[in-house]
Scaffold this motif. Structure first.
Motif, PDB file in Angstrom:
ATOM      1  N   LEU A  15      14.753  -1.958 -14.835  1.00 55.53           N
ATOM      2  CA  LEU A  15      13.430  -1.636 -14.201  1.00 55.53           C
ATOM      3  C   LEU A  15      12.954  -0.046 -14.574  1.00 55.53           C
ATOM      4  CD1 LEU A  15      10.764  -2.792 -12.634  1.00 55.53           C
ATOM      5  CD2 LEU A  15      12.004  -1.758 -10.566  1.00 55.53           C
ATOM      6  N   ILE A  16      11.608   0.078 -15.105  1.00 53.34           N
ATOM      7  CA  ILE A  16      11.452   1.325 -15.162  1.00 53.34           C
ATOM      8  C   ILE A  16       9.792   1.627 -14.522  1.00 53.34           C
ATOM      9  CG2 ILE A  16      10.380   3.171 -16.904  1.00 53.34           C
ATOM     10  CD1 ILE A  16      12.014   1.524 -19.150  1.00 53.34           C
ATOM     11  N   GLU A  17       9.938   2.396 -13.780  1.00 50.11           N
ATOM     12  CA  GLU A  17       8.460   2.716 -12.864  1.00 50.11           C
ATOM     13  C   GLU A  17       7.987   4.082 -13.413  1.00 50.11           C
ATOM     14  OE1 GLU A  17       9.361   0.270  -8.941  1.00 50.11           O
ATOM     15  OE2 GLU A  17       9.836   2.252  -8.784  1.00 50.11           O
ATOM     16  N   TYR A  18       6.717   3.858 -13.602  1.00 51.25           N
ATOM     17  CA  TYR A  18       5.865   5.287 -13.822  1.00 51.25           C
ATOM     18  C   TYR A  18       5.072   5.703 -12.587  1.00 51.25           C
ATOM     19  CZ  TYR A  18       7.202   3.831 -18.756  1.00 51.25           C
ATOM     20  OH  TYR A  18       7.974   3.301 -19.848  1.00 51.25           O
ATOM     21  N   ASP A  33      -1.200   3.446  -8.526  1.00 51.82           N
ATOM     22  CA  ASP A  33      -0.919   4.584  -9.058  1.00 51.82           C
ATOM     23  C   ASP A  33       0.524   4.527  -9.623  1.00 51.82           C
ATOM     24  OD1 ASP A  33       0.571   4.222  -6.707  1.00 51.82           O
ATOM     25  OD2 ASP A  33      -0.061   6.256  -5.929  1.00 51.82           O
ATOM     26  N   LYS A  34       0.783   3.143 -10.023  1.00 50.31           N
ATOM     27  CA  LYS A  34       2.241   2.822 -10.588  1.00 50.31           C
ATOM     28  C   LYS A  34       2.397   1.886 -11.568  1.00 50.31           C
ATOM     29  CE  LYS A  34       5.415   2.790  -7.314  1.00 50.31           C
ATOM     30  NZ  LYS A  34       6.428   2.109  -6.513  1.00 50.31           N
ATOM     31  N   MET A  35       2.693   2.058 -12.741  1.00 47.10           N
ATOM     32  CA  MET A  35       2.883   1.127 -13.946  1.00 47.10           C
ATOM     33  C   MET A  35       4.544   0.698 -13.937  1.00 47.10           C
ATOM     34  SD  MET A  35       2.009   1.550 -17.952  1.00 47.10           S
ATOM     35  CE  MET A  35       3.267   1.660 -18.941  1.00 47.10           C
ATOM     36  N   PHE A  36       4.553  -0.419 -14.019  1.00 44.22           N
ATOM     37  CA  PHE A  36       6.231  -0.841 -14.174  1.00 44.22           C
ATOM     38  C   PHE A  36       6.476  -1.643 -15.654  1.00 44.22           C
ATOM     39  CE2 PHE A  36       4.605  -4.708 -12.349  1.00 44.22           C
ATOM     40  CZ  PHE A  36       5.665  -5.825 -12.808  1.00 44.22           C
ATOM     41  N   THR A 152       3.586  -6.943  -9.519  1.00 48.12           N
ATOM     42  CA  THR A 152       4.683  -6.305  -9.269  1.00 48.12           C
ATOM     43  C   THR A 152       6.026  -7.016 -10.015  1.00 48.12           C
ATOM     44  OG1 THR A 152       5.401  -7.660  -7.334  1.00 48.12           O
ATOM     45  CG2 THR A 152       3.639  -6.004  -6.856  1.00 48.12           C
ATOM     46  N   PRO A 153       7.282  -6.259  -9.869  1.00 48.42           N
ATOM     47  CA  PRO A 153       8.194  -6.819 -10.556  1.00 48.42           C
ATOM     48  C   PRO A 153       8.575  -8.149  -9.830  1.00 48.42           C
ATOM     49  CG  PRO A 153       8.568  -4.429 -10.200  1.00 48.42           C
ATOM     50  CD  PRO A 153       7.228  -4.671  -9.304  1.00 48.42           C
ATOM     51  N   GLU A 154       8.268  -8.273  -8.216  1.00 47.58           N
ATOM     52  CA  GLU A 154       8.596  -9.574  -7.926  1.00 47.58           C
ATOM     53  C   GLU A 154       7.775 -10.680  -8.036  1.00 47.58           C
ATOM     54  OE1 GLU A 154      10.218  -5.904  -6.254  1.00 47.58           O
ATOM     55  OE2 GLU A 154       7.933  -6.423  -6.108  1.00 47.58           O
ATOM     56  N   SER A 155       6.654 -10.395  -8.626  1.00 47.51           N
ATOM     57  CA  SER A 155       5.633 -11.345  -9.016  1.00 47.51           C
ATOM     58  C   SER A 155       5.968 -12.623  -9.634  1.00 47.51           C
ATOM     59  CB  SER A 155       4.345 -10.841  -9.833  1.00 47.51           C
ATOM     60  OG  SER A 155       3.812  -9.886  -9.028  1.00 47.51           O
ATOM     61  N   VAL A 181       9.735  -9.121 -21.668  1.00 48.13           N
ATOM     62  CA  VAL A 181       9.295  -7.925 -20.847  1.00 48.13           C
ATOM     63  C   VAL A 181       8.371  -8.258 -19.620  1.00 48.13           C
ATOM     64  CG1 VAL A 181       8.947  -5.536 -20.819  1.00 48.13           C
ATOM     65  CG2 VAL A 181      10.071  -6.493 -22.746  1.00 48.13           C
ATOM     66  N   ARG A 182       8.435  -7.930 -18.570  1.00 47.75           N
ATOM     67  CA  ARG A 182       7.329  -8.189 -17.554  1.00 47.75           C
ATOM     68  C   ARG A 182       6.910  -6.954 -17.096  1.00 47.75           C
ATOM     69  NH1 ARG A 182       9.072  -9.850 -12.880  1.00 47.75           N
ATOM     70  NH2 ARG A 182       7.697 -11.720 -12.505  1.00 47.75           N
ATOM     71  N   SER A 183       5.511  -6.892 -16.988  1.00 50.97           N
ATOM     72  CA  SER A 183       4.816  -5.599 -16.566  1.00 50.97           C
ATOM     73  C   SER A 183       3.484  -5.700 -15.889  1.00 50.97           C
ATOM     74  CB  SER A 183       4.693  -4.548 -18.084  1.00 50.97           C
ATOM     75  OG  SER A 183       3.838  -3.600 -17.970  1.00 50.97           O
TER      76      SER A 183
END
Length: 410
Positions: A15-18, A33-36, A152-155, A181-183
């Motif tokens: 997981l990468i979070e921006y 305010d967060k991209m993953f 979200t990553p949990e979606s 890839v999920r985003s």
């Protein structure tokens, strides 16, 4: 000048979070305010300057349109230089809209990836990417599917899971590697605000191809691949479309010294590509399922894109069921009903380009086509007239709901 500031990139294995912020004048374009990015591979070894590329690519269109500054800690130097050429290519497409803005990195990193004969193919499951795979299968070692519409990553999303399953199944059948890839690269934006502010479809005109290519770059670094193949959506000789995926824009991507992108199949029409698939399926003697329905977990058999693909398959003497289309009650009866009910909302004027190509091939291949009743109906059908009648019928049937919606928006 408005600003987009990337404060930090957090890497936790897959997981990468921006984490970023924007100034007040840009807040209307964002929902978070967060991209993953969630990969299936451990991304801990990928340099931050490479991981910054997806974030910059997603924000680039807004940077150009709004003339804002994007601040990042570090960036791959090869990509930074290429972004100037990518911007110039977009400016050619958007000749009547000045594209400005500036990317401001603190540090440049000179990353190097070894040149490889193997390539990664961006894979969506439809006609374009399947044709590109078959044309380049000797050099494609990996396919990658990307979903940017999660929150979200949990979606959990059935279309997302279906895309993953289809990509894995295809890769297994061809004995190659697959990635999913999920985003939230698309859902982080309020896309309607772009249309209101700049009269553009941000997803279509600036975002999707930029994001797909950029998100696959860190994956290339993990897999030691230096070339990405993206299938063309348009054809040489057609009126230039303001689509983010175009041969002049995609081909300008560079990364890590030797990394590059091939925009494949631009010289082929959609009908040419379907012919390629039908000929391959006929020679193999096996079903060759494709997935053309966007945002659906199967081919619905009721939308314009399914219709467009089925008539192209039939025109080449193919059988739609061999390509994953399950149509109950026969093609003629089914599509007569669907077209009557839905043609008023189809973009017939734009799709006639594809219909006319299929009609030409139906006439040329009439002797080898099995479902001649369906072909005879399609060859004589007046889509312009049916579209006008269907639109009037839609407005009559939905008059009060349309009026209520307009009054609410007003």
């Amino acid at each position: 000048m408005e600003k987009i500031i990337l404060h930090k990139i957090v890497v936790d294995g897959h997981l990468i979070e921006y984490h970023y912020s924007v100034t007040d004048g840009l807040k209307r374009f964002f929902q978070t305010d967060k991209m993953f990015l969630e990969y299936e591979q451990d991304m801990s070894s990928v340099p931050i300057s490479i991981l910054t590329i997806p974030f910059v690519s997603c924000m680039a269109g807004l940077m150009w349109l709004s003339n804002c500054a994007v601040y990042v800690d570090e960036i791959d130097r090869t990509f930074y230089d290429a972004l100037k050429q990518i911007k110039s290519a977009f400016q050619e497409l958007h000749y009547d809209t000045p594209l400005k803005g500036v990317l401001i990195p603190s540090i440049f990193r000179h990353n190097v990836i070894a040149e490889s004969q193997n390539c990664l193919l961006l894979f969506g499951g439809g006609v374009d990417c399947h044709c590109s795979y078959l044309r380049n299968k000797d050099i494609i070692s990996d396919v990658c599917n990307i979903n940017g519409w999660l929150n979200t990553p949990e979606s959990m999303d059935k279309v997302d899971q279906s895309d993953k399953r289809i990509t894995e199944g295809f890769a297994k059948s061809m004995s190659i590697n697959s990635s999913h890839v999920r985003s939230n690269f698309a859902s982080q934006f309020r896309l309607a605000s772009f249309n209101e502010s700049f009269d553009v479809s941000y997803w279509y005109e600036f975002l999707h191809s930029m994001a797909f290519i950029a998100i696959s770059i860190p994956l290339c670094c993990v897999k030691n691949l230096s070339r990405i193949i993206i299938a063309s959506s348009f054809t040489k000789g057609r009126t230039i479309a303001r689509c983010s995926s175009y041969i002049t824009t995609d081909s300008e991507f560079r990364f890590a010294a030797s990394g590059s992108v091939v925009h494949d199949g631009f010289e082929l029409s959609r009908q040419d590509k379907v012919r390629f698939l039908v000929e391959y399926q006929r020679l193999s003697g096996k079903p060759y399922p494709i997935q053309v329905c966007s945002f659906n977990d199967n081919n619905c058999g009721g939308c314009e894109k399914c219709f467009r693909t089925i008539i192209a398959i039939v025109a080449e003497g193919g059988i739609p069921s061999d390509f994953g289309f399950r149509i109950p009650g026969g093609l003629l009866n089914h599509w007569k009903k669907v077209v009557y009910n839905n043609v008023g909302l189809w973009g017939v004027e734009k799709e006639k380009y594809y219909y006319n190509q299929s009609r030409q091939r139906m006439r040329e291949n009439y002797g080898i086509i099995q479902d001649k009743e369906f072909v005879d109906w399609f060859l004589s059908f007046d889509f312009d007239k049916a579209h006008r009648q269907g639109l009037r019928r839609y407005y009559r049937q939905n008059f009060f709901s349309i009026l209520k919606r307009k009054l609410k928006l007003g």
